[in-house]
Design an enzyme around this catalytic site. Sequence first.
Site, PDB file in Angstrom:
ATOM      1  N   ASP A  66       0.856  -1.175   0.000  1.00  0.00           N
ATOM      2  CA  ASP A  66       0.000   0.000   0.000  1.00  0.00           C
ATOM      3  C   ASP A  66       0.902   1.238   0.000  1.00  0.00           C
ATOM      4  OD1 ASP A  66      -2.357   1.607   0.507  1.00  0.00           O
ATOM      5  OD2 ASP A  66      -1.683   1.735   2.584  1.00  0.00           O
ATOM      6  N   ASP A 111      -0.367   5.068   0.843  1.00  0.00           N
ATOM      7  CA  ASP A 111      -0.674   6.088   1.849  1.00  0.00           C
ATOM      8  C   ASP A 111      -0.605   5.523   3.265  1.00  0.00           C
ATOM      9  OD1 ASP A 111      -1.955   8.575   0.201  1.00  0.00           O
ATOM     10  OD2 ASP A 111      -2.381   6.651  -0.757  1.00  0.00           O
ATOM     11  N   GLU A 144      -1.627  10.813   3.800  1.00  0.00           N
ATOM     12  CA  GLU A 144      -2.715  10.392   2.931  1.00  0.00           C
ATOM     13  C   GLU A 144      -2.838  11.436   1.818  1.00  0.00           C
ATOM     14  OE1 GLU A 144      -4.762   7.725   3.036  1.00  0.00           O
ATOM     15  OE2 GLU A 144      -3.915   6.833   4.863  1.00  0.00           O
ATOM     16  N   ARG A 147     -15.112  11.837  -1.509  1.00  0.00           N
ATOM     17  CA  ARG A 147     -13.960  12.717  -1.286  1.00  0.00           C
ATOM     18  C   ARG A 147     -13.438  13.299  -2.593  1.00  0.00           C
ATOM     19  NH1 ARG A 147     -10.054   8.829   1.586  1.00  0.00           N
ATOM     20  NH2 ARG A 147     -11.407   7.299   0.556  1.00  0.00           N
TER      21      ARG A 147
END
Length: 312
Positions: free
Chosen positions: A88, A90, A97, A148
Amino acid sequence: MLVAVLIANPDRPSITDAVLAETRAVLRTEHQPRILHGEVAAELLVPGEPGAAASLTERLRNALAGEPIDLAVLPADAHRRKRLFLADMDSTMIEQECIDELAGTLGLKDSDSRHLVKGALGLKDHVAAITERAMRGEIAFEPALRERVALLKDIPVGVVDGLIAERLTLTPGGRTLVQTMRAHGVHTCLVSGGFTLFTGPISAMIGFHEHRSNVLSVAEGRLTGTVEDPVVGQAEKRATLIGLRGTLGLAPAATLAVGDGANDLDMLAEAGLGVAFRAKPAVAAAAHVRVEHGDLSALLYLQGYAAAELVG
């Protein structure tokens, strides 16, 4: 045969002779420790079957409670050193992030990405709160992502370079982790629920072979507030691991994955070794191994690499 691995943060060496003696006593092993890196990492062989690894890990964790040490009891088999690594991005390979940082730039000019305004700060807090809930598994990832992204409409694409240069920081040990695994013939892939605008440059900075992530729609140099299908979420991360594993002709046990959020759960479960790195509680509880104290080089010590073998 099993192997118990103890890891501390390189900035806080804690694997002392006393800790090793306690470990030998708790695990009832007569084997002497192998020092992987000073007082940062060590391992001990432990008699036992693979099915006993989880209970032995918990026993050792209880005995060393309060020590700033990560630990795991793992099979000492031919697949200990992995051949495929997925990570991954972030809050794992980087310390931020990206979507939260993007939200903090809304309303700013391309050349002014360092100077936040009050409204941008408020939006960043709002987006960060949604991110936190999604990463904890409290809300579904895909609708939370679309919500978002919609808030990012009209942000100039040009701010991304400034964010990468000025606000994003690589997690300590990450480049060493990837470079060392690559030097030993491992295929590496950065797979993120974030965006290609970030995973492209960051995967290159760290040294991954490839990257997979979401594509933000752009028109006339600005974000449109939409993300292209398909969304890279929990299912797609797992599918990426399975696909690469098949392409490379690897056994499931020969794979390693690391992440911190709920959208990493399926990938971590599918990997031969799934590591929760400074993860949300539900992820830490579900993963094979959790790293809470060490940096990302901990994943090398889990595989039995010694300090002399580390690259970068």
